[in-house]
Design an enzyme around this catalytic site. Structure first.
Site, mmCIF file in Angstrom:
data_model
loop_
_atom_site.group_PDB
_atom_site.id
_atom_site.type_symbol
_atom_site.label_atom_id
_atom_site.label_comp_id
_atom_site.label_asym_id
_atom_site.label_seq_id
_atom_site.Cartn_x
_atom_site.Cartn_y
_atom_site.Cartn_z
ATOM 1 N N TYR A 124 -55.665 38.965 41.617
ATOM 2 C CA TYR A 124 -54.861 37.940 42.304
ATOM 3 C C TYR A 124 -53.513 38.496 42.747
ATOM 4 C CZ TYR A 124 -58.160 34.522 40.492
ATOM 5 O OH TYR A 124 -59.300 33.812 40.206
ATOM 6 N N LYS A 190 -63.380 44.362 30.419
ATOM 7 C CA LYS A 190 -64.541 45.149 30.837
ATOM 8 C C LYS A 190 -64.095 46.609 30.817
ATOM 9 C CE LYS A 190 -68.736 45.291 32.730
ATOM 10 N NZ LYS A 190 -69.959 44.802 32.098
ATOM 11 N N ASP A 223 -68.964 40.068 29.807
ATOM 12 C CA ASP A 223 -70.335 39.562 30.006
ATOM 13 C C ASP A 223 -70.941 39.110 28.683
ATOM 14 O OD1 ASP A 223 -69.904 42.282 29.736
ATOM 15 O OD2 ASP A 223 -71.704 42.905 30.790
ATOM 16 N N ASP A 247 -59.889 32.862 34.854
ATOM 17 C CA ASP A 247 -60.231 31.795 35.794
ATOM 18 C C ASP A 247 -61.684 31.353 35.583
ATOM 19 O OD1 ASP A 247 -60.255 30.056 37.904
ATOM 20 O OD2 ASP A 247 -60.052 31.572 39.473
#
Ligand code: NAD
Length: 361
Positions: A124, A190, A223, A247
């Site tokens: 963002y 991640k 994940d 988000d």
């Protein structure tokens, strides 16, 4: 004394849920002076820009704002007002508590997760290069010099994560955990793939965790987190995440506790704070007195807590919880398939009735 609060009703369903929320907030007995400010398509019509300076000036002056959702055009048009507001005011922490109230439409039990989302960095950051532009071409050539082959038809959105930005959001999560008797903070990342952005976030999180020996710390790959949340969400307490995962995961957590109609939020910076629901402007329901105002009302509860109006916050949260538990005056999303539902403003009436009843006790 009345609190001066900047009120941005937003667009789409924003004005309806905002009206319901200001009514219940006033019914707590706390006094407010609402300073109206316009952002998004509303503001474009009035002043030709989606985020006019007076909005920022009003929030800087009042320090606190209550905000409804604002539509962001997809793909083209103006950039997100929400992203700009968070950046301009350095609202670096987005707090999204997701807890199950008795009677909420969910198959789960005992979920009480607090999502702490970094609000200003990551994908963002707004650094983007459009396919086919000279800037994109320059970047492709620069990357080629570094040995990376990127095809000419590529567009770019940069993921930027800093050490300072990571430190302040992880500290915020631990301070929140300590202040609210939470036991565990889990950093989400991640880092196995994104070694220099998420890897940095994780390294900083591990460092900060050492300063809080009283709070358990763990980390999880995003994940795996999603799978675990779908299977056994009760195992999580406070989650701290970079912007994009935050988000997405906050919507997932909203789904676990009964949907977006029950998911409040707060954007917090050093100087100012903006309270708003997690949900967007749900344009297809505009003006129908149909959608659930409880997410914005619960954002109002967070605002009352921020103002140290703890008793009023407790009373309002209890009144909302009672309306959910009774299940008579709730919107369509709370009773899927049922005809026994009411509209946005009737939910506010029911919450006010509960507040008035608690005044008499
Ligand atoms: P959305 O949250 O507006 O709506 C998705 C769906 O969730 C709706 O169609 C509706 O079925 C349900 N829903 C949302 N709020 C509800 C409520 N209060 N009560 C009952 N059901 C509710 O998401 P979207 O359709 O992806 O986004 C619409 C617009 O909102 C987009 O322009 C997006 O950019 C914007 N948006 C704004 C904010 C914000 O202002 N903070 C946040 C998210 C999305």
């Amino acid at each position: 004394m009345a609190y001066n609060i900047t009120l941005i009703s937003g667009d789409g369903i924003g004005p309806e849920v905002a009206e319901a929320t200001t009514r219940v907030l006033e019914a707590t007995g706390v006094s407010f002076h609402w300073e109206l400010a316009y952002a998004g398509s509303d503001a474009i019509e009035r002043s030709g820009t989606p985020l006019p300076d007076p909005v920022l000036e009003s929030i800087r002056k009042n320090k606190v704002a209550l905000k409804g959702p604002v539509t962001t055009p997809i793909g083209s048009g103006f950039r997100s007002v929400n992203v700009a507001l968070r950046k301009e005011l350095a609202l670096y922490a987005c707090l999204r508590p997701c807890k199950i109230y008795l009677g909420a439409p969910t198959q789960f039990k005992d979920v009480d997760i607090v999502v702490v989302r970094e609000n200003t960095e990551d994908l963002y950051s707004g650094i983007e290069f459009e396919r086919g532009t000279s800037e994109a071409d320059k970047l492709i050539k620069l990357l080629a010099e570094k040995g990376a082959v990127v095809t000419e038809d590529s567009g770019f959105s940069l993921k930027v994560i800093s050490e300072d930005g990571s430190r302040r959001i992880v500290k915020f999560a631990f301070d929140y955990a300590r202040a609210h008797n939470r036991k565990r903070v889990t950093a989400v990342h991640k880092a196995n793939i994104l070694k220099f952005s998420d890897g940095l976030f994780l390294a900083v999180a591990r460092e900060v965790a050492r300063e809080y020996p009283d709070i358990e710390f763990g980390d999880i790959i995003v994940d795996n987190l999603c799978m675990q949340l779908a299977r056994m969400p009760q195992q999580f307490d406070v989650l701290v995440l970079p912007n994009l995962y935050g988000d997405i995961v906050s919507d997932l957590c909203a789904g676990l506790v009964g949907g977006l109609g029950l998911a409040p939020g707060a954007n917090i910076g050093v100087e100012t704070a903006v309270f708003e629901p997690t949900h967007g402007s749900a344009p297809k329901y505009t003006g129908q007195n149909k959608t659930n105002p409880m997410a914005m009302m619960l954002s109002g509860v967070l605002m009352l807590r921020h103002l140290d109006e703890t008793k009023a916050a407790d009373r309002l949260e209890k009144a909302i919880a009672e309306v959910i538990a009774k299940g008579e005056n709730v919107t369509y999303d709370m009773k899927p398939g049922s005809a026994q539902i009411v509209g946005t403003s009737q939910v506010a009436d029911a919450v006010i009735e509960k507040l008035e009843a608690s005044n008499k006790n």
